[in-house]
Enzyme design. Structure first.
Site, mmCIF file in Angstrom:
data_model
loop_
_atom_site.group_PDB
_atom_site.id
_atom_site.type_symbol
_atom_site.label_atom_id
_atom_site.label_comp_id
_atom_site.label_asym_id
_atom_site.label_seq_id
_atom_site.Cartn_x
_atom_site.Cartn_y
_atom_site.Cartn_z
ATOM 1 N N LYS A 126 34.788 135.169 93.510
ATOM 2 C CA LYS A 126 36.265 134.944 93.175
ATOM 3 C C LYS A 126 36.540 135.849 91.483
ATOM 4 C CE LYS A 126 37.574 130.476 92.690
ATOM 5 N NZ LYS A 126 37.759 128.649 92.508
HETATM 6 C C1 E4P Z 1 39.687 126.395 93.106
HETATM 7 O O1 E4P Z 1 39.894 127.328 93.500
HETATM 8 C C2 E4P Z 1 40.240 125.785 91.374
HETATM 9 O O2 E4P Z 1 38.917 125.537 90.815
HETATM 10 C C3 E4P Z 1 40.039 124.412 91.107
HETATM 11 O O3 E4P Z 1 41.315 124.236 92.486
HETATM 12 C C4 E4P Z 1 41.305 124.133 90.321
HETATM 13 O O4 E4P Z 1 41.472 122.547 89.864
HETATM 14 P P1 E4P Z 1 40.868 121.667 88.841
HETATM 15 O O5 E4P Z 1 42.743 122.266 88.354
HETATM 16 O O6 E4P Z 1 41.868 120.580 89.393
HETATM 17 O O7 E4P Z 1 40.196 121.649 88.154
#
Ligand code: E4P
Length: 223
Positions: free
Chosen positions: A83
């Site tokens: 990522k």
């Molecule tokens: C996914 O890859 C993200 O890290 C995640 O969905 C972020 O979600 P949030 O906005 O609830 O922290």
């Protein structure tokens, strides 16, 4: 539509994976920090439970260091998706890692143009954060429509991974648009099955069955 679980809580992932609904997992530094556990120990357990892609995020911000971290993460397990944040260094790193056959998930996407850049950089996944857009007074689902349309126009292979999902309606609306993946907090995934008429109907069936005094397993059915 594929479902990923958006958590670093191994017990939650194991429990949900047993339902057969989990096609992958996403983590981020905040989710890992929340566990209070060692990053690589958690990652090992998640990669062992989940067959599909497991996103693990780099924490370096400069291209060379991001590349080194990305390569280390990718070597850790066959199903790691590295990522990378939506920055120019992240996109440069995305290009290099993707060209060497590593799956990349470009994260922190908040615009269609950002998604276009990630696809051109060879990302396997783009993660638009719809909940955070909604929180800021924008329309997160409109972004999903825009990205799906743009990727279709140019036949990009990059999968639209809907992130920052808050509600069951987010899942339904993303599925109607044709997004490839939703990454779901465990609570949202569990909520998808809920309907009061299902609960009411089952309670009525069981109550009526109870009145018959019969038992399927104890019945003499000749088998
Ligand atoms: C996914 O890859 C993200 O890290 C995640 O969905 C972020 O979600 P949030 O906005 O609830 O922290």
């Amino acid at each position: 539509m594929k479902f990923f679980v958006d958590t670093a809580d191994v017990d939650e992932i194991r429990d949900l994976a047993a339902t057969g609904m989990v096609d992958g997992a996403t983590t981020n530094p905040s989710l890992v920090a929340k566990t209070g556990r060692d990053f690589f120990e958690v990652l090992r357990e998640i990669c062992d439970i989940v067959d599909g892609p497991v996103s693990a995020e780099v924490t370096a911000t400069e291209h060379e260091a991001m590349t080194a971290e990305g390569r280390k993460l990718a070597a850790f397990a066959d199903n790691i998706a590295v990522k990378l944040p939506m920055t120019w260094d992240g996109l440069k790193t995305c290009r290099v890692l993707s060209q060497s056959g590593i799956q990349v998930n470009v994260t922190l996407c908040f615009s269609a143009n950002q998604a276009l850049l990630a696809a051109k950089a060879g990302a396997a996944f783009i993660s638009p954060f719809i909940g955070r857009l909604d929180d800021a007074g924008h329309d997160g689902m409109e972004l999903i429509s825009d990205i799906v349309a743009i990727y279709d126009n140019y036949d990009f292979d990059t999968e639209v991974l809907v992130a920052s999902v808050r509600t069951a309606n987010h899942v339904k609306d993303a599925a109607k648009i044709g997004a490839d993946v939703c990454t779901l907090p465990p609570g949202v995934l569990r909520s998808l099955i809920g309907h009061p008429l299902t609960d009411k109907g089952l309670a009525a069936f069981l109550a009526d069955w109870e009145k018959t005094g019969q038992s399927i397993l104890k019945a003499e059915d000749g088998t």
